[in-house]
Motif scaffolding. Structure first.
Motif, PDB file in Angstrom:
ATOM      1  N   ASP A 161       0.822  -1.216   0.000  1.00 20.44           N
ATOM      2  CA  ASP A 161       0.000   0.000   0.000  1.00 20.44           C
ATOM      3  C   ASP A 161       0.856   1.266   0.000  1.00 20.44           C
ATOM      4  OD1 ASP A 161      -2.631  -1.232   0.078  1.00 20.44           O
ATOM      5  OD2 ASP A 161      -2.140  -1.834   2.121  1.00 20.44           O
ATOM      6  N   THR A 162       1.993   1.197  -0.669  1.00 21.31           N
ATOM      7  CA  THR A 162       2.910   2.333  -0.765  1.00 21.31           C
ATOM      8  C   THR A 162       2.979   2.801  -2.210  1.00 21.31           C
ATOM      9  OG1 THR A 162       4.228   1.534   1.108  1.00 21.31           O
ATOM     10  CG2 THR A 162       5.286   3.091  -0.397  1.00 21.31           C
ATOM     11  N   TYR A 163       2.831   4.123  -2.420  1.00 19.42           N
ATOM     12  CA  TYR A 163       2.775   4.660  -3.779  1.00 19.42           C
ATOM     13  C   TYR A 163       3.564   5.958  -3.875  1.00 19.42           C
ATOM     14  CZ  TYR A 163      -1.116   1.391  -4.212  1.00 19.42           C
ATOM     15  OH  TYR A 163      -1.894   0.253  -4.206  1.00 19.42           O
ATOM     16  N   ARG A 164       4.219   6.116  -5.014  1.00 19.41           N
ATOM     17  CA  ARG A 164       4.800   7.410  -5.360  1.00 19.41           C
ATOM     18  C   ARG A 164       3.776   8.170  -6.186  1.00 19.41           C
ATOM     19  NH1 ARG A 164      10.326   9.043  -8.747  1.00 19.41           N
ATOM     20  NH2 ARG A 164       9.518  11.067  -9.456  1.00 19.41           N
ATOM     21  N   LEU A 165       3.586   9.426  -5.838  1.00 17.51           N
ATOM     22  CA  LEU A 165       2.627  10.280  -6.552  1.00 17.51           C
ATOM     23  C   LEU A 165       3.354  11.506  -7.094  1.00 17.51           C
ATOM     24  CD1 LEU A 165      -0.265  10.158  -3.909  1.00 17.51           C
ATOM     25  CD2 LEU A 165       0.099   8.653  -5.880  1.00 17.51           C
ATOM     26  N   ASP A 166       3.142  11.754  -8.392  1.00 17.77           N
ATOM     27  CA  ASP A 166       3.817  12.872  -9.051  1.00 17.77           C
ATOM     28  C   ASP A 166       2.867  13.967  -9.515  1.00 17.77           C
ATOM     29  OD1 ASP A 166       6.875  12.133  -9.622  1.00 17.77           O
ATOM     30  OD2 ASP A 166       5.691  10.293  -9.733  1.00 17.77           O
ATOM     31  N   SER A 167       1.567  13.743  -9.404  1.00 20.95           N
ATOM     32  CA  SER A 167       0.618  14.723  -9.938  1.00 20.95           C
ATOM     33  C   SER A 167      -0.743  14.556  -9.280  1.00 20.95           C
ATOM     34  CB  SER A 167       0.465  14.526 -11.451  1.00 20.95           C
ATOM     35  OG  SER A 167      -0.150  13.274 -11.728  1.00 20.95           O
ATOM     36  N   LYS A 168      -1.595  15.544  -9.516  1.00 23.48           N
ATOM     37  CA  LYS A 168      -2.957  15.500  -8.998  1.00 23.48           C
ATOM     38  C   LYS A 168      -3.707  14.306  -9.579  1.00 23.48           C
ATOM     39  CE  LYS A 168      -7.254  18.195  -8.800  1.00 23.48           C
ATOM     40  NZ  LYS A 168      -7.917  19.472  -9.169  1.00 23.48           N
ATOM     41  N   GLY A 169      -3.509  14.037 -10.872  1.00 25.21           N
ATOM     42  CA  GLY A 169      -4.189  12.918 -11.512  1.00 25.21           C
ATOM     43  C   GLY A 169      -3.805  11.585 -10.899  1.00 25.21           C
ATOM     44  N   GLU A 170      -2.509  11.384 -10.623  1.00 26.68           N
ATOM     45  CA  GLU A 170      -2.068  10.138  -9.992  1.00 26.68           C
ATOM     46  C   GLU A 170      -2.648  10.008  -8.591  1.00 26.68           C
ATOM     47  OE1 GLU A 170       2.124   9.627 -10.009  1.00 26.68           O
ATOM     48  OE2 GLU A 170       2.305   9.635 -12.194  1.00 26.68           O
ATOM     49  N   THR A 171      -2.718  11.111  -7.882  1.00 31.03           N
ATOM     50  CA  THR A 171      -3.282  11.081  -6.532  1.00 31.03           C
ATOM     51  C   THR A 171      -4.748  10.659  -6.578  1.00 31.03           C
ATOM     52  OG1 THR A 171      -1.776  12.865  -5.886  1.00 31.03           O
ATOM     53  CG2 THR A 171      -3.629  12.407  -4.419  1.00 31.03           C
ATOM     54  N   GLU A 172      -5.504  11.247  -7.498  1.00 35.48           N
ATOM     55  CA  GLU A 172      -6.921  10.897  -7.617  1.00 35.48           C
ATOM     56  C   GLU A 172      -7.101   9.415  -7.954  1.00 35.48           C
ATOM     57  OE1 GLU A 172      -8.031  13.702 -10.589  1.00 35.48           O
ATOM     58  OE2 GLU A 172      -8.666  15.228  -9.136  1.00 35.48           O
ATOM     59  N   ALA A 173      -6.192   8.863  -8.756  1.00 38.86           N
ATOM     60  CA  ALA A 173      -6.295   7.459  -9.141  1.00 38.86           C
ATOM     61  C   ALA A 173      -5.946   6.512  -7.991  1.00 38.86           C
ATOM     62  CB  ALA A 173      -5.379   7.181 -10.336  1.00 38.86           C
ATOM     63  N   ILE A 174      -5.035   6.938  -7.111  1.00 36.34           N
ATOM     64  CA  ILE A 174      -4.557   6.073  -6.038  1.00 36.34           C
ATOM     65  C   ILE A 174      -5.452   6.113  -4.806  1.00 36.34           C
ATOM     66  CG2 ILE A 174      -2.688   5.846  -4.337  1.00 36.34           C
ATOM     67  CD1 ILE A 174      -2.139   4.596  -7.100  1.00 36.34           C
ATOM     68  N   LEU A 175      -6.119   7.218  -4.561  1.00 38.21           N
ATOM     69  CA  LEU A 175      -6.903   7.356  -3.328  1.00 38.21           C
ATOM     70  C   LEU A 175      -7.887   6.210  -3.091  1.00 38.21           C
ATOM     71  CD1 LEU A 175      -7.524  11.221  -3.190  1.00 38.21           C
ATOM     72  CD2 LEU A 175      -6.096   9.835  -1.662  1.00 38.21           C
ATOM     73  N   PRO A 176      -8.600   5.721  -4.105  1.00 40.51           N
ATOM     74  CA  PRO A 176      -9.495   4.577  -3.849  1.00 40.51           C
ATOM     75  C   PRO A 176      -8.750   3.312  -3.425  1.00 40.51           C
ATOM     76  CG  PRO A 176     -10.109   5.695  -5.886  1.00 40.51           C
ATOM     77  CD  PRO A 176      -8.774   6.253  -5.480  1.00 40.51           C
ATOM     78  N   ARG A 177      -7.503   3.145  -3.877  1.00 38.92           N
ATOM     79  CA  ARG A 177      -6.742   1.943  -3.545  1.00 38.92           C
ATOM     80  C   ARG A 177      -6.291   1.921  -2.087  1.00 38.92           C
ATOM     81  NH1 ARG A 177      -2.467   0.925  -8.453  1.00 38.92           N
ATOM     82  NH2 ARG A 177      -3.748   1.689 -10.190  1.00 38.92           N
ATOM     83  N   ILE A 178      -6.179   3.103  -1.474  1.00 37.03           N
ATOM     84  CA  ILE A 178      -5.726   3.154  -0.079  1.00 37.03           C
ATOM     85  C   ILE A 178      -6.863   3.517   0.865  1.00 37.03           C
ATOM     86  CG2 ILE A 178      -3.339   3.664  -0.695  1.00 37.03           C
ATOM     87  CD1 ILE A 178      -3.873   6.594  -0.025  1.00 37.03           C
ATOM     88  N   ALA A 179      -8.102   3.446   0.368  1.00 36.66           N
ATOM     89  CA  ALA A 179      -9.249   3.807   1.212  1.00 36.66           C
ATOM     90  C   ALA A 179      -9.362   2.894   2.430  1.00 36.66           C
ATOM     91  CB  ALA A 179     -10.528   3.763   0.394  1.00 36.66           C
TER      92      ALA A 179
END
Length: 407
Positions: A161-179
């Protein structure tokens, strides 16, 4: 000495720690969440007593049950090296009044935000980070820290459950995965190579330490199935000028974290400028067969060295610093069952006696889920006195061994 072990059989390395305690003279008792008959037979043979509990997460219930179960044969040491339950072991120490690190000290090893605050307070280099429980708090932390960032569980282990985020779009895509993650740490992304600092400490001072490098960084390896992750354990970290800043950092971190006696697994980054930056530390052994690699490096038994430290306050295994040790984890192409393995003849011819452990899944075995285990579909381990030779062996094994799977 009477020793109580939480989870004497899982993860797999714990079987060896249980063995080492028994060989070092422990009268060994254990608590775990499986019926006794489901323990491996050799582990049952190490034990003088066993208590099965429905769940290891019920701390107070376990403390109360253990107090009744062990009345008249109270333990003198209580140990656990499985990260989710090191706090349970601390609670048990408090109840029985035995030596060992307190609950509050151990808590900083489990809570990444507390951990970084403690290290930062000691004046050591730590990535900027913030704790977040809600989506809004994650967005606010990213705004203050700035991209790129790493988002990871506060109480996680490894790179799950660890992610690198580089942009707003990547953040929006990852948020459901770490809910499903209750609380996360949002931290500054550090560019650099990633290493470990593993140690068996006695009263806060490393009696034995080892450094390994990941090839590539674990986050990259976890993100791409085609990668064959690798790692190299250095023969003698104190003779490697490039990693000297990380070795010093490791010793400093042990002091900052108020380490007592036991195993620790620390990860750190070496930036292109040569700066060592702390990542995180667990009061446990490293996974991915790092302990076995230490044994191959020194031709000793670090499991037993840990048991000696715990029971006798001494690390009695001879630290020989003989070999650099490499390991590569292979992932099959396709899904289903292993149907074909190619390249092992070339690897055996190239590595010869340096190949000390071939643990690839056999033809006919079902593939493992590479997203859930670093071991993937097996591994190869090799060693040599020369670092450059081990590095070349790693590249050769990565590039020449192919595994294929199909339904």
């Amino acid at each position: 000495m009477r020793v109580l072990m939480v989870s004497p059989h899982f993860p797999a390395e714990q079987e060896q720690f249980s063995r080492a305690l028994k060989e070092t003279g422990a009268e060994l008792y254990a608590i775990a969440d499986v019926p006794e008959q489901q323990l491996p037979g050799h582990v049952r043979g190490y034990l003088s007593g066993y208590m099965h509990v429905p769940s290891l997460f019920e701390e107070q219930a376990i403390v109360d049950a253990a107090a009744a179960w062990l009345r008249g044969r109270e333990p003198e040491r209580i140990e656990c090296l499985w990260e989710p339950f090191v706090l349970l072991a601390a609670r048990l120490r408090e109840r029985f009044g035995v030596p060992g690190m307190s609950y509050e000290v151990i808590r900083a090893f489990r809570d990444k935000d507390l951990m970084k605050k403690k290290v930062r307070a000691a004046g050591l280099r730590v990535p900027k980070s913030e704790r977040a429980r809600t989506v809004n708090e994650i967005w606010a932390a990213i705004e203050r820290i700035g991209y790129p960032v790493i988002v990871k569980p506060i109480a996680g282990a490894g790179s799950a459950d660890t992610y690198r985020l580089d942009s707003k779009g990547e953040t929006e895509a990852i948020l459901p995965r770490i809910a499903h993650v209750e609380e996360v740490n949002v931290e500054e992304f550090i560019t650099g190579d990633e290493f470990t600092f593993d140690a068996v400490s006695i009263n806060g001072k490393a009696a034995f330490h080892s450094v390994s490098q990941y090839h590539p960084c674990p986050l990259d390896a976890r993100s791409h199935e085609w990668i064959s992750p690798g790692q190299i354990t250095f023969r003698d970290p104190d003779r490697e000028a490039r990693i000297a800043p990380g070795v010093k950092l490791g010793h400093d971190i042990l002091r900052a974290m108020e380490m007592g006696t036991g195993f620790t697994h620390m990860e750190w980054f070496l930036t292109p400028a040569g700066e060592a930056v702390f990542s995180e530390i667990g009061v446990r052994n490293g996974g991915g067969h790092l302990v076995d690699m230490m044994n191959y490096s020194n031709d000793f038994d670090v499991f037993r060295g840990w048991a000696q430290a715990v029971m006798r306050g001494r690390f009695e295994e001879p630290i020989q610093r003989k070999y650099h040790v490499g390991m590569t984890f292979k992932r099959a192409e396709g899904q289903g069952y292993i149907r074909h393995i190619e390249g092992m003849d070339r690897v055996r011819a190239r590595l010869g006696a340096a190949l000390v452990w071939d643990n690839l899944l056999p033809v006919g075995a079902h593939r493992r889920d590479w997203t859930k285990t670093l071991l993937s579909d097996g591994f190869l381990c090799f060693r040599h006195e020369s670092y450059s030779e081990v590095r070349a062996m790693l590249e050769f094994a990565v590039n020449n061994v192919r595994m294929y799977a199909s339904p």
